[in-house]
Motif scaffolding. Structure first.
Motif: not given
Length: 397
Positions: A256-277
């Motif tokens: 899904g879209l949320v899983e795709t964004v999280e996979a691209a970030v790959d758990g990088d703690e230096a990156v702040t992810v903001e996903l709209a509800s």
């Protein structure tokens, strides 16, 4: 030709040319004023020729498409007055000769911009004009021969610089074309996965219909539809396998879209992810999900490569234009003042843009704030168009 992002370099070159040409012409005027001697007729004529040739050389930057005409005019002017000087023997003395510098600049520009045959002719005539001018105008002696050798060397430098700039343009265009072609091939390879998904669904439903309608007159028609679907699936698979390289993996993201964004970030703690509800429930086509993955992954790769000193990196994904489009924004604060203008840039964003435009979306990348760099992509959602299409800006980093 220099890009708009390289304007500081271009401005520096223009200032240098004006300083050299103006300085050589001004030196003659100062000499006449200091010596309290009016210029002779020959010196006045050659001074005017130098001013006109310098103006033609500077005009090539405003009128790059007229470079051949400007160069031909300056060369013809130089040759004509060299022949006049040879036959009339005017009372002139050897000077800085800004006319020769102007002709050399125009020869270099011709080698850069003019088609090969025209550039070769202009370069040859320009070389003849600058090398022959001292001897024809002022007579042949040791001084004029030395000056002719100097002009010949500068002419060779002008030709070499023009050819290097031409080669650089050719290489850049080839690299841009290769980047676009790579992205198109990637999209073609993804075609199999996307089309296969839908055709397989048709085949499965047709098989189910065949079971339900077993023994009925429509069963033969159902079997023909099933067979046609299977053949279409096999044909697509064969075609795309020819495009697929052994070392290349499928790029389609099946989550899904949320899983795709999280996979691209790959758990990088230096990156702040903001996903709209509501993103998890948003109806997004598979090709759009795959493109979101590519945008986030490529943008974060550029941050690590070009802005390792960034203290804040954010990825924001939200729907825009009342649900008509999906907006992806990747921002970092690692841009040094003036860095984007000096960087020659890569071609990752070129391929990304090719993919986004193919879906009817838009992509912009550039400075944002005092030290920020932002990549902003708008992708249309089913039934909508890309929202708020901003004007395209420089896309390399």
């Amino acid at each position: 030709m220099l890009r708009t992002a390289d304007w500081p370099l271009r401005r520096g070159l223009v200032i240098a040319e004006v300083a050299v040409l103006g300085g050589l012409n001004g030196e003659q005027v100062v000499r006449w004023l200091v010596q309290h001697e009016p210029p002779t007729a020959g010196e006045a004529v050659y001074f005017v020729v130098g001013v006109v040739a310098g103006g033609l050389a500077l005009a090539r930057r405003r009128l790059p498409e007229r470079t051949a005409a400007l160069a031909a005019s300056a060369i013809a002017l130089s040759l004509v007055f060299s022949m006049v000087g040879f036959f009339a023997e005017p009372d002139a003395t050897l000077n800085g000769d800004p006319e020769a510098i102007a002709v050399i600049l125009l020869v270099g520009a011709s080698c850069h911009r003019v088609p090969p045959r025209g550039a070769g002719g202009l370069a040859l005539l320009g070389g003849v004009a600058v090398v022959a001018a001292p001897g024809l105008r002022y007579g042949i002696d040791f001084t004029t021969l030395a000056v002719a050798v100097l002009w010949a060397l500068l002419w060779g430098c002008g030709v070499a610089v023009g050819l290097m700039l031409r080669d650089g343009d050719v290489r850049r265009e080839a690299a841009l074309s290769a980047a676009r072609n790579r992205e198109r091939l990637a999209l073609a390879r993804e075609l199999h996965d996307l089309v296969a998904h839908h055709i397989t669904g048709v085949v499965v439903r047709t098989q189910a219909a065949g079971v339900v309608l077993a023994g009925s007159p429509e069963q033969e028609l159902i079997q023909e539809i099933e067979h046609a679907g299977a053949e279409a699936l096999a044909a697509v698979r064969r075609l795309v396998m020819m495009l697929r390289s052994p070392d290349q993996l499928a790029l389609v993201t099946t989550g899904g879209l949320v899983e795709t964004v999280e996979a691209a970030v790959d758990g990088d703690e230096a990156v702040t992810v903001e996903l709209a509800s509501g993103l998890a429930e948003l109806a997004v086509a598979p090709e759009t999900v795959s493109t979101v993955h590519r945008v986030v992954l490529e943008s974060l790769t550029n941050v690590r490569k070009h802005a390792p000193e960034a203290r804040r990196v954010s990825v924001t994904v939200a729907s825009a234009a009342e649900g008509q489009s999906l907006r992806i924004e990747v921002h970092n604060d690692g841009l040094r003042p003036g860095r984007a203008r000096r960087s020659p840039g890569g071609y990752g964003l070129v391929g990304m843009r090719e993919r986004i435009v193919a879906l009817g979306g838009t992509l912009t990348a550039g400075e944002h704030g005092e030290r920020g760099w932002r990549v902003l992509a708008d992708l249309p959602l089913p039934g909508g168009a890309a929202a708020d299409r901003p004007p395209e800006r420089g896309m390399t980093r």
